[in-house]
Design a protein around this motif. Sequence first.
Motif, short mmCIF file in Angstrom:
data_model
loop_
_atom_site.label_atom_id
_atom_site.label_comp_id
_atom_site.label_asym_id
_atom_site.label_seq_id
_atom_site.Cartn_x
_atom_site.Cartn_y
_atom_site.Cartn_z
N PHE A 31 -6.54 -11.92 -7.55
CA PHE A 31 -5.42 -11.17 -8.13
C PHE A 31 -5.80 -9.72 -8.36
CE2 PHE A 31 -4.62 -15.60 -9.45
CZ PHE A 31 -3.37 -15.77 -8.91
N ASP A 32 -4.90 -8.82 -8.01
CA ASP A 32 -5.12 -7.39 -8.19
C ASP A 32 -3.77 -6.69 -8.06
OD1 ASP A 32 -6.43 -5.01 -8.61
OD2 ASP A 32 -7.45 -4.97 -6.66
N ASN A 33 -3.73 -5.42 -8.41
CA ASN A 33 -2.52 -4.62 -8.25
C ASN A 33 -2.39 -4.13 -6.81
OD1 ASN A 33 -1.57 -4.60 -11.00
ND2 ASN A 33 -3.25 -3.21 -11.49
N GLY A 34 -1.14 -4.02 -6.36
CA GLY A 34 -0.86 -3.39 -5.07
C GLY A 34 -0.50 -4.35 -3.98
N GLY A 35 0.03 -3.78 -2.90
CA GLY A 35 0.44 -4.58 -1.75
C GLY A 35 1.90 -4.34 -1.40
N SER A 36 2.41 -5.17 -0.53
CA SER A 36 3.79 -5.06 -0.05
C SER A 36 4.60 -6.27 -0.48
CB SER A 36 3.80 -4.98 1.48
OG SER A 36 3.05 -3.88 1.93
N SER A 37 5.90 -6.09 -0.59
CA SER A 37 6.79 -7.18 -0.96
C SER A 37 7.00 -8.11 0.23
CB SER A 37 8.13 -6.64 -1.44
OG SER A 37 8.75 -5.87 -0.42
N PHE A 38 7.57 -9.28 -0.02
CA PHE A 38 7.82 -10.27 1.02
C PHE A 38 9.01 -11.13 0.62
CE2 PHE A 38 4.52 -11.59 -1.89
CZ PHE A 38 4.96 -12.83 -2.34
N THR A 39 9.57 -11.83 1.57
CA THR A 39 10.77 -12.63 1.33
C THR A 39 10.54 -13.67 0.24
OG1 THR A 39 11.43 -12.36 3.64
CG2 THR A 39 12.47 -14.15 2.41
N SER A 74 -5.60 -9.49 -1.69
CA SER A 74 -5.22 -9.72 -3.09
C SER A 74 -3.74 -10.03 -3.21
CB SER A 74 -5.58 -8.51 -3.96
OG SER A 74 -4.74 -7.40 -3.66
N PHE A 75 -3.38 -10.50 -4.37
CA PHE A 75 -2.00 -10.89 -4.66
C PHE A 75 -1.64 -10.39 -6.05
CE2 PHE A 75 1.46 -13.72 -5.88
CZ PHE A 75 2.18 -13.89 -4.71
N GLU A 76 -0.45 -9.79 -6.18
CA GLU A 76 0.05 -9.30 -7.47
C GLU A 76 1.34 -10.06 -7.80
OE1 GLU A 76 1.97 -5.33 -9.63
OE2 GLU A 76 0.81 -5.10 -7.75
N PRO A 77 1.34 -10.92 -8.82
CA PRO A 77 2.55 -11.65 -9.18
C PRO A 77 3.59 -10.73 -9.81
CG PRO A 77 0.82 -12.08 -10.77
CD PRO A 77 0.20 -11.26 -9.69
N ARG A 78 4.83 -11.20 -9.83
CA ARG A 78 5.90 -10.43 -10.46
C ARG A 78 5.56 -10.16 -11.93
NH1 ARG A 78 9.89 -14.23 -12.96
NH2 ARG A 78 9.00 -16.32 -12.74
#
Length: 274
Positions: free
Chosen positions: A162-170, A181-185
């Motif tokens: 888990f970390d900050n940043g990235g792109s959105s997805f469907t 990494s993955f940033e939850p809502r």
Amino acid sequence: MPVTLIRRRWKTVALAASAALVGLTVPALTAPPAGAATTAGASTTPYDDTYYAGAIGKTGPALKDALHTIISDQTKLSYSAVWNALKVTDQDPNNSGNVILLYSGISRSKSLNGGDTGDWNREHVWAKSHGDFGTSTGPGTDLHHLRPEDVRVNSIRGNKDFDNGGSSFTDGGGSLTDSNSFEPRDAVKGDVARMVLYMAVRYEGTDGWPDLEPNDSVTNGTSPYHGRLSVLKQWHEQDPPSAFEERRNEVIYDSYQHNRNPFIDHPEWVESIW
């Protein structure tokens, strides 16, 4: 590092007995009972004189050790039993026939659990490959870090730290991801942090399972570590426990595992330990 104190939303939650039996009604939320209180630096709960008696007053490693002893006394579920448990723990407060998906925030029918597109499945917030514990009874079936999630979204998260940043997805609901990494809502950032830190206290390598620990890396692979700790601590402060999260803690304690996530009850203990 110093933390910025924010207004807490902690509450004590009462459960309706029927929810534990059929999973069709959401336990009613009630006002905190007499004696429950919060202060700028600490909180008190009705469990302090009983469940948490061995931890009150401790700090640092001594607190972590005491909490490990307390929360390790639990009833363990099989992986198949997790399906029905999640239909109760994560029930949509506004629709008793649905569950709320963790990262997506989507309300989806309880009956759509499975492995097909459009289904929801069992997301391991502490990725099961981080320590290679799989889905065996123990950390692989611990409800305190298992949540419903859309099959496709679960796959997108994979075993990323888990970390900050990235792109959105469907169907991401505002969650983001990149290559490592993955940033939850925003609404569940604190939930994720507290689930990861629960796992780090519960599983210390003393009961046949790996010693799980948070670190500040996003390249942990199959090592028994999960990151990024500095970011998880920020998320914990920014997103205090919600009524949904507190109710979930009560359901797991009363009806399934009979242990608690201490960082939902005492959020200040995160800073005390880490």
